[in-house]
Design a protein around this motif. Structure first.
Motif, PDB file in Angstrom:
ATOM      1  N   SER A  36      42.611  31.966  54.423  1.00 15.68           N
ATOM      2  CA  SER A  36      43.084  33.237  54.275  1.00 15.68           C
ATOM      3  C   SER A  36      44.228  33.631  53.207  1.00 15.68           C
ATOM      4  O   SER A  36      44.007  34.579  52.571  1.00 15.68           O
ATOM      5  CB  SER A  36      43.454  33.747  55.614  1.00 15.68           C
ATOM      6  N   PHE A  37      45.083  32.746  53.323  1.00 11.27           N
ATOM      7  CA  PHE A  37      46.040  33.064  52.223  1.00 11.27           C
ATOM      8  C   PHE A  37      45.638  32.851  50.898  1.00 11.27           C
ATOM      9  O   PHE A  37      45.836  33.651  50.020  1.00 11.27           O
ATOM     10  CB  PHE A  37      47.318  31.911  52.632  1.00 11.27           C
ATOM     11  N   PHE A  38      44.909  31.667  50.551  1.00 13.17           N
ATOM     12  CA  PHE A  38      44.353  31.714  49.126  1.00 13.17           C
ATOM     13  C   PHE A  38      43.451  32.568  48.860  1.00 13.17           C
ATOM     14  O   PHE A  38      43.420  33.047  47.642  1.00 13.17           O
ATOM     15  CB  PHE A  38      43.592  30.266  49.214  1.00 13.17           C
ATOM     16  N   ALA A  39      42.584  33.187  49.859  1.00 13.00           N
ATOM     17  CA  ALA A  39      41.723  34.212  49.521  1.00 13.00           C
ATOM     18  C   ALA A  39      42.347  35.409  49.333  1.00 13.00           C
ATOM     19  O   ALA A  39      42.102  36.325  48.101  1.00 13.00           O
ATOM     20  CB  ALA A  39      40.561  34.328  50.647  1.00 13.00           C
ATOM     21  N   ARG A  40      43.375  35.932  50.065  1.00 15.74           N
ATOM     22  CA  ARG A  40      44.185  37.010  49.622  1.00 15.74           C
ATOM     23  C   ARG A  40      44.958  36.866  48.312  1.00 15.74           C
ATOM     24  O   ARG A  40      44.966  37.782  47.645  1.00 15.74           O
ATOM     25  CB  ARG A  40      45.159  37.460  50.883  1.00 15.74           C
ATOM     26  N   ARG A  41      45.503  35.667  48.062  1.00 15.23           N
ATOM     27  CA  ARG A  41      45.995  35.682  46.719  1.00 15.23           C
ATOM     28  C   ARG A  41      45.269  35.635  45.606  1.00 15.23           C
ATOM     29  O   ARG A  41      45.516  36.217  44.583  1.00 15.23           O
ATOM     30  CB  ARG A  41      46.662  33.984  46.880  1.00 15.23           C
ATOM     31  N   ALA A  42      43.941  35.106  45.688  1.00 16.37           N
ATOM     32  CA  ALA A  42      42.931  35.485  44.665  1.00 16.37           C
ATOM     33  C   ALA A  42      42.551  36.530  44.336  1.00 16.37           C
ATOM     34  O   ALA A  42      42.438  37.154  43.221  1.00 16.37           O
ATOM     35  CB  ALA A  42      41.853  34.449  44.869  1.00 16.37           C
ATOM     36  N   LEU A  43      42.339  37.338  45.506  1.00 14.96           N
ATOM     37  CA  LEU A  43      42.077  38.998  45.454  1.00 14.96           C
ATOM     38  C   LEU A  43      43.283  39.450  44.672  1.00 14.96           C
ATOM     39  O   LEU A  43      42.914  40.456  43.813  1.00 14.96           O
ATOM     40  CB  LEU A  43      41.843  39.612  46.760  1.00 14.96           C
ATOM     41  N   LYS A  49      44.739  41.242  37.240  1.00 14.33           N
ATOM     42  CA  LYS A  49      44.261  41.074  36.116  1.00 14.33           C
ATOM     43  C   LYS A  49      43.424  42.138  35.612  1.00 14.33           C
ATOM     44  O   LYS A  49      43.340  42.422  34.152  1.00 14.33           O
ATOM     45  CB  LYS A  49      43.470  39.519  36.080  1.00 14.33           C
ATOM     46  N   GLU A  50      42.404  42.594  36.318  1.00 15.95           N
ATOM     47  CA  GLU A  50      41.392  43.615  36.009  1.00 15.95           C
ATOM     48  C   GLU A  50      42.285  44.877  35.596  1.00 15.95           C
ATOM     49  O   GLU A  50      41.882  45.336  34.560  1.00 15.95           O
ATOM     50  CB  GLU A  50      40.487  43.657  36.943  1.00 15.95           C
ATOM     51  N   LEU A  51      43.119  45.391  36.426  1.00 19.19           N
ATOM     52  CA  LEU A  51      43.777  46.541  36.184  1.00 19.19           C
ATOM     53  C   LEU A  51      44.666  46.381  34.889  1.00 19.19           C
ATOM     54  O   LEU A  51      44.798  47.637  34.039  1.00 19.19           O
ATOM     55  CB  LEU A  51      44.691  47.036  37.384  1.00 19.19           C
ATOM     56  N   ASN A  52      45.288  45.388  34.744  1.00 19.78           N
ATOM     57  CA  ASN A  52      46.015  45.201  33.634  1.00 19.78           C
ATOM     58  C   ASN A  52      45.275  44.965  32.304  1.00 19.78           C
ATOM     59  O   ASN A  52      45.678  45.305  31.297  1.00 19.78           O
ATOM     60  CB  ASN A  52      46.966  43.922  33.345  1.00 19.78           C
ATOM     61  N   GLY A  53      43.906  44.602  32.367  1.00 22.13           N
ATOM     62  CA  GLY A  53      42.875  44.345  31.126  1.00 22.13           C
ATOM     63  C   GLY A  53      42.648  46.134  30.989  1.00 22.13           C
ATOM     64  O   GLY A  53      41.886  46.157  29.716  1.00 22.13           O
ATOM     65  N   LEU A  54      42.805  47.079  31.632  1.00 24.51           N
ATOM     66  CA  LEU A  54      42.248  48.249  31.195  1.00 24.51           C
ATOM     67  C   LEU A  54      43.506  48.837  30.351  1.00 24.51           C
ATOM     68  O   LEU A  54      44.565  48.632  30.268  1.00 24.51           O
ATOM     69  CB  LEU A  54      42.201  49.193  32.552  1.00 24.51           C
ATOM     70  N   SER A  55      42.981  49.950  29.492  1.00 20.04           N
ATOM     71  CA  SER A  55      43.677  50.645  28.725  1.00 20.04           C
ATOM     72  C   SER A  55      44.476  51.573  29.504  1.00 20.04           C
ATOM     73  O   SER A  55      44.158  52.126  30.415  1.00 20.04           O
ATOM     74  CB  SER A  55      43.040  51.356  27.406  1.00 20.04           C
ATOM     75  N   ASP A  56      45.672  52.147  28.802  1.00 13.37           N
ATOM     76  CA  ASP A  56      46.220  53.090  29.342  1.00 13.37           C
ATOM     77  C   ASP A  56      45.621  54.520  29.650  1.00 13.37           C
ATOM     78  O   ASP A  56      45.656  55.251  30.533  1.00 13.37           O
ATOM     79  CB  ASP A  56      47.621  53.408  28.556  1.00 13.37           C
ATOM     80  N   ARG A  57      44.736  54.844  28.534  1.00 11.85           N
ATOM     81  CA  ARG A  57      43.938  55.756  28.790  1.00 11.85           C
ATOM     82  C   ARG A  57      42.749  55.652  30.053  1.00 11.85           C
ATOM     83  O   ARG A  57      42.630  56.616  30.859  1.00 11.85           O
ATOM     84  CB  ARG A  57      43.136  56.121  27.589  1.00 11.85           C
ATOM     85  N   ASP A  58      42.234  54.720  30.216  1.00 14.27           N
ATOM     86  CA  ASP A  58      41.362  54.181  31.427  1.00 14.27           C
ATOM     87  C   ASP A  58      42.104  54.255  32.758  1.00 14.27           C
ATOM     88  O   ASP A  58      41.524  54.883  33.381  1.00 14.27           O
ATOM     89  CB  ASP A  58      40.843  52.860  31.264  1.00 14.27           C
ATOM     90  N   LEU A  59      43.435  53.749  32.708  1.00 16.09           N
ATOM     91  CA  LEU A  59      44.300  53.839  33.886  1.00 16.09           C
ATOM     92  C   LEU A  59      44.533  55.359  34.283  1.00 16.09           C
ATOM     93  O   LEU A  59      44.388  55.719  35.459  1.00 16.09           O
ATOM     94  CB  LEU A  59      45.445  53.071  33.518  1.00 16.09           C
ATOM     95  N   LEU A  67      52.864  51.131  36.288  1.00 17.32           N
ATOM     96  CA  LEU A  67      53.791  50.708  37.089  1.00 17.32           C
ATOM     97  C   LEU A  67      53.259  50.292  38.587  1.00 17.32           C
ATOM     98  O   LEU A  67      53.666  49.861  39.310  1.00 17.32           O
ATOM     99  CB  LEU A  67      55.062  51.554  37.321  1.00 17.32           C
ATOM    100  N   GLU A  68      52.010  51.217  38.911  1.00 19.91           N
ATOM    101  CA  GLU A  68      51.657  50.997  40.150  1.00 19.91           C
ATOM    102  C   GLU A  68      50.577  49.755  40.475  1.00 19.91           C
ATOM    103  O   GLU A  68      50.049  49.721  41.658  1.00 19.91           O
ATOM    104  CB  GLU A  68      50.652  52.376  40.616  1.00 19.91           C
ATOM    105  N   ILE A  69      50.255  49.056  39.336  1.00 18.25           N
ATOM    106  CA  ILE A  69      49.261  47.896  39.473  1.00 18.25           C
ATOM    107  C   ILE A  69      49.668  47.060  40.701  1.00 18.25           C
ATOM    108  O   ILE A  69      48.750  46.793  41.689  1.00 18.25           O
ATOM    109  CB  ILE A  69      49.066  47.277  38.254  1.00 18.25           C
ATOM    110  N   THR A  70      50.645  46.503  40.466  1.00 16.95           N
ATOM    111  CA  THR A  70      51.237  45.733  41.742  1.00 16.95           C
ATOM    112  C   THR A  70      51.071  46.379  43.314  1.00 16.95           C
ATOM    113  O   THR A  70      50.500  45.431  44.008  1.00 16.95           O
ATOM    114  CB  THR A  70      52.340  44.778  41.628  1.00 16.95           C
ATOM    115  N   SER A  71      51.393  47.619  43.378  1.00 22.19           N
ATOM    116  CA  SER A  71      51.533  47.980  44.725  1.00 22.19           C
ATOM    117  C   SER A  71      49.782  48.198  44.859  1.00 22.19           C
ATOM    118  O   SER A  71      49.408  48.131  46.375  1.00 22.19           O
ATOM    119  CB  SER A  71      52.187  49.252  44.885  1.00 22.19           C
ATOM    120  N   ILE A  72      49.099  48.543  44.021  1.00 23.31           N
ATOM    121  CA  ILE A  72      47.609  48.894  44.296  1.00 23.31           C
ATOM    122  C   ILE A  72      47.071  47.151  44.724  1.00 23.31           C
ATOM    123  O   ILE A  72      46.199  47.167  45.599  1.00 23.31           O
ATOM    124  CB  ILE A  72      46.932  49.526  43.199  1.00 23.31           C
ATOM    125  N   ALA A  73      47.448  46.742  43.977  1.00 18.02           N
ATOM    126  CA  ALA A  73      46.650  44.956  44.206  1.00 18.02           C
ATOM    127  C   ALA A  73      47.153  44.582  45.612  1.00 18.02           C
ATOM    128  O   ALA A  73      46.517  44.153  46.616  1.00 18.02           O
ATOM    129  CB  ALA A  73      47.346  44.160  43.335  1.00 18.02           C
TER     130      ALA A  73
END
Length: 81
Positions: A36-43, A49-59, A67-73
Motif C-alpha cells: 500500500s505504501f509503495f502504491a501510494r508513493r507511486a501515485l 510528474k504529470e502536473l509539473n509537465g503541464l505548462s502554466d497556461r494549461d494549469l 504551488l498547489e501541485i504537491t498538495s493536490i498529489a
C-alpha cells in the motif's frame, strides 16, 4: 555432590517464530502495508510528474497554481481528490 549443567538449544530448522508470526497474520499485514505504501508513493510521484509537465497556461485552465501541485498529489493519494 553432583552438579547439573543446563544447556540451551536453538533449532534453526523448524522456524517456529516465523510460522507463529505468519499464523498470527503479522507478516501478511506487514506486506500489505508495504504494498500500500509503495502504491501510494507511486501515485504521488506520477501525479506530481504529470502536473509539473503541464505548462502554466494549461494549469491555469485547470484552475491549478503550480504551488498547489504537491498538495493536490497528496490529496490524490489520500483519496480526497
Amino acid at each position: 555432590m553432583k552438579s547439573e549443567t543446563t544447556m540451551a538449544l536453538l533449532d534453526l530448522n523448524h522456524g517456529t517464530a516465523r510460522s507463529n508470526a505468519a499464523s498470527n497474520g503479522r507478516i501478511p499485514a506487514l506486506l500489505g502495508s508495504l504494498n500500500s505504501f509503495f502504491a501510494r508513493r507511486a501515485l504521488y510521484r506520477q501525479t506530481v510528474k504529470e502536473l509539473n509537465g503541464l505548462s502554466d497556461r494549461d494549469l491555469a485552465d485547470l484552475g491549478i497554481n503550480r504551488l498547489e501541485i504537491t498538495s493536490i498529489a497528496t490529496a490524490a493519494v489520500n483519496g480526497k481528490a
